[in-house]
Scaffold this active site. Structure first.
Site, PDB file in Angstrom:
ATOM      1  N   GLY A  12      47.163 -40.484   6.937  1.00 19.59           N
ATOM      2  CA  GLY A  12      46.551 -40.213   7.987  1.00 19.59           C
ATOM      3  C   GLY A  12      47.379 -39.044   8.844  1.00 19.59           C
ATOM      4  N   ASN A  14      46.318 -35.983   8.726  1.00 18.50           N
ATOM      5  CA  ASN A  14      45.392 -35.190   9.440  1.00 18.50           C
ATOM      6  C   ASN A  14      45.072 -35.938  11.001  1.00 18.50           C
ATOM      7  OD1 ASN A  14      43.973 -32.600   8.085  1.00 18.50           O
ATOM      8  ND2 ASN A  14      44.453 -34.045   6.627  1.00 18.50           N
ATOM      9  N   MET A  90      38.248 -41.993   1.913  1.00 18.72           N
ATOM     10  CA  MET A  90      37.922 -41.967   0.408  1.00 18.72           C
ATOM     11  C   MET A  90      36.745 -42.786  -0.097  1.00 18.72           C
ATOM     12  SD  MET A  90      39.869 -39.562  -0.020  1.00 18.72           S
ATOM     13  CE  MET A  90      40.667 -39.018  -1.461  1.00 18.72           C
ATOM     14  N   LEU A  92      32.270 -43.052  -0.360  1.00 15.62           N
ATOM     15  CA  LEU A  92      30.981 -41.991  -0.137  1.00 15.62           C
ATOM     16  C   LEU A  92      29.995 -42.972   0.947  1.00 15.62           C
ATOM     17  CD1 LEU A  92      29.940 -41.856  -3.890  1.00 15.62           C
ATOM     18  CD2 LEU A  92      30.957 -40.430  -2.570  1.00 15.62           C
ATOM     19  N   HIS A 109      38.174 -31.293   3.138  1.00 13.12           N
ATOM     20  CA  HIS A 109      38.269 -31.509   1.914  1.00 13.12           C
ATOM     21  C   HIS A 109      39.412 -30.448   1.278  1.00 13.12           C
ATOM     22  CE1 HIS A 109      37.048 -32.288  -2.185  1.00 13.12           C
ATOM     23  NE2 HIS A 109      36.980 -31.126  -2.527  1.00 13.12           N
TER      24      HIS A 109
HETATM   25  C1  GAR Z   1      43.642 -34.679   3.042  1.00 12.58           C
HETATM   26  O1  GAR Z   1      44.518 -33.570   2.247  1.00 12.58           O
HETATM   27  C2  GAR Z   1      42.143 -34.557   2.934  1.00 12.58           C
HETATM   28  O2  GAR Z   1      41.756 -33.246   2.476  1.00 12.58           O
HETATM   29  C3  GAR Z   1      41.821 -35.556   1.756  1.00 12.58           C
HETATM   30  O3  GAR Z   1      42.882 -36.379   1.545  1.00 12.58           O
HETATM   31  C4  GAR Z   1      43.898 -36.248   2.230  1.00 12.58           C
HETATM   32  C5  GAR Z   1      44.493 -36.937   3.565  1.00 12.58           C
HETATM   33  O4  GAR Z   1      45.498 -36.861   3.897  1.00 12.58           O
HETATM   34  N1  GAR Z   1      40.504 -35.593   1.432  1.00 12.58           N
HETATM   35  C6  GAR Z   1      39.919 -35.818   0.397  1.00 12.58           C
HETATM   36  O5  GAR Z   1      40.365 -35.636  -0.542  1.00 12.58           O
HETATM   37  C7  GAR Z   1      38.382 -36.209   0.598  1.00 12.58           C
HETATM   38  N2  GAR Z   1      37.834 -36.268  -0.692  1.00 12.58           N
HETATM   39  P1  GAR Z   1      45.947 -37.713   5.075  1.00 12.58           P
HETATM   40  O6  GAR Z   1      45.393 -39.252   4.949  1.00 12.58           O
HETATM   41  O7  GAR Z   1      47.466 -37.769   5.270  1.00 12.58           O
HETATM   42  O8  GAR Z   1      45.487 -37.003   6.379  1.00 12.58           O
END
Ligand code: GAR
Length: 201
Positions: A12, A14, A90, A92, A109
């Site tokens: 989390g 982001n 993560m 679909l 992404h």
């Molecule tokens: C992020 O880097 C995002 O781009 C990626 O998961 C990470 C989550 O990090 N998303 C994918 O790979 C989607 N296919 P976070 O939980 O620390 O935000």
């Protein structure tokens, strides 16, 4: 202010970047809800720290993806959510979610789409030997990372890069890119016509 639901499965970070931008008044929006498919995900603790409500579900307890998405959609509609932000979610999604929220649901992404979609976008670029990768924010459609692109940020791949070092630089780019795009949407500046996305002034 627009009402946002963040979907996440992991750390989390982001969500954190987005929530800090909202808290500090850089984005005129409110994060109403975090939806999470992993009861142990650290994003849930971050949400609590920002006093954001959470909804956690265990996909295994449902007969199908459609079944849990129906519950989620009902909740989003009850809360009047305007925008879904997928930030490390993560799973679909099916038409149960995409149809009511098409054009109001975005995903981040960790690659420059359409290159390296799906899981492990960072590792795919590294394995391939690409010299540039990055981060993409796009509207979610029925495919895997195939929806209309809103914005991208490039990141150089160095010869010494590992999954960890490259992943960290891409995440840094994400923490700027995602709040920037959410800010544009909150200001009503993003329009979608077919696959064409326009950022208005
Ligand atoms: C992020 O880097 C995002 O781009 C990626 O998961 C990470 C989550 O990090 N998303 C994918 O790979 C989607 N296919 P976070 O939980 O620390 O935000």
């Amino acid at each position: 202010p627009i009402k946002i639901a963040v979907f996440a499965s992991g750390s989390g970070s982001n969500f954190q970047a987005l929530a800090e931008n909202v808290r500090d008044g850089r984005i005129h929006a409110s994060i109403e809800l975090v939806v999470c498919d992993k009861p142990s995900a650290y994003v849930l603790e971050r949400a609590r720290n920002f006093q954001v409500e959470t909804y956690t579900f265990s996909p295994k307890q449902y007969a199908s993806r459609q079944a849990y998405e129906e519950e989620i959609v009902a909740m989003l509609q009850a809360k009047g959510i305007d925008l879904i932000v997928m930030a490390g979610y993560m799973r679909l999604v099916t038409s149960v979610l995409v149809e009511p929220y098409y054009g109001r649901m975005i995903n981040i992404h960790p690659a420059l789409l359409p290159a390296f979609p799906g899981i492990n976008g960072v590792g795919q670029a590294l394995e391939y030997g690409a010299k540039i990768t990055g981060a993409t924010v796009h509207f979610v459609d029925g495919g895997t990372d195939t929806g209309p692109i809103i914005a991208q940020q490039a990141v150089q791949i160095d010869d010494q890069d590992t999954l960890e070092t490259l992943g960290a630089r891409i995440q840094k780019a994400e923490y700027e890119l995602l709040p920037k795009v959410v800010g544009w949407i909150a200001e009503g500046r993003v329009s979608l016509d077919g696959r064409k996305v326009t950022i208005n002034n």
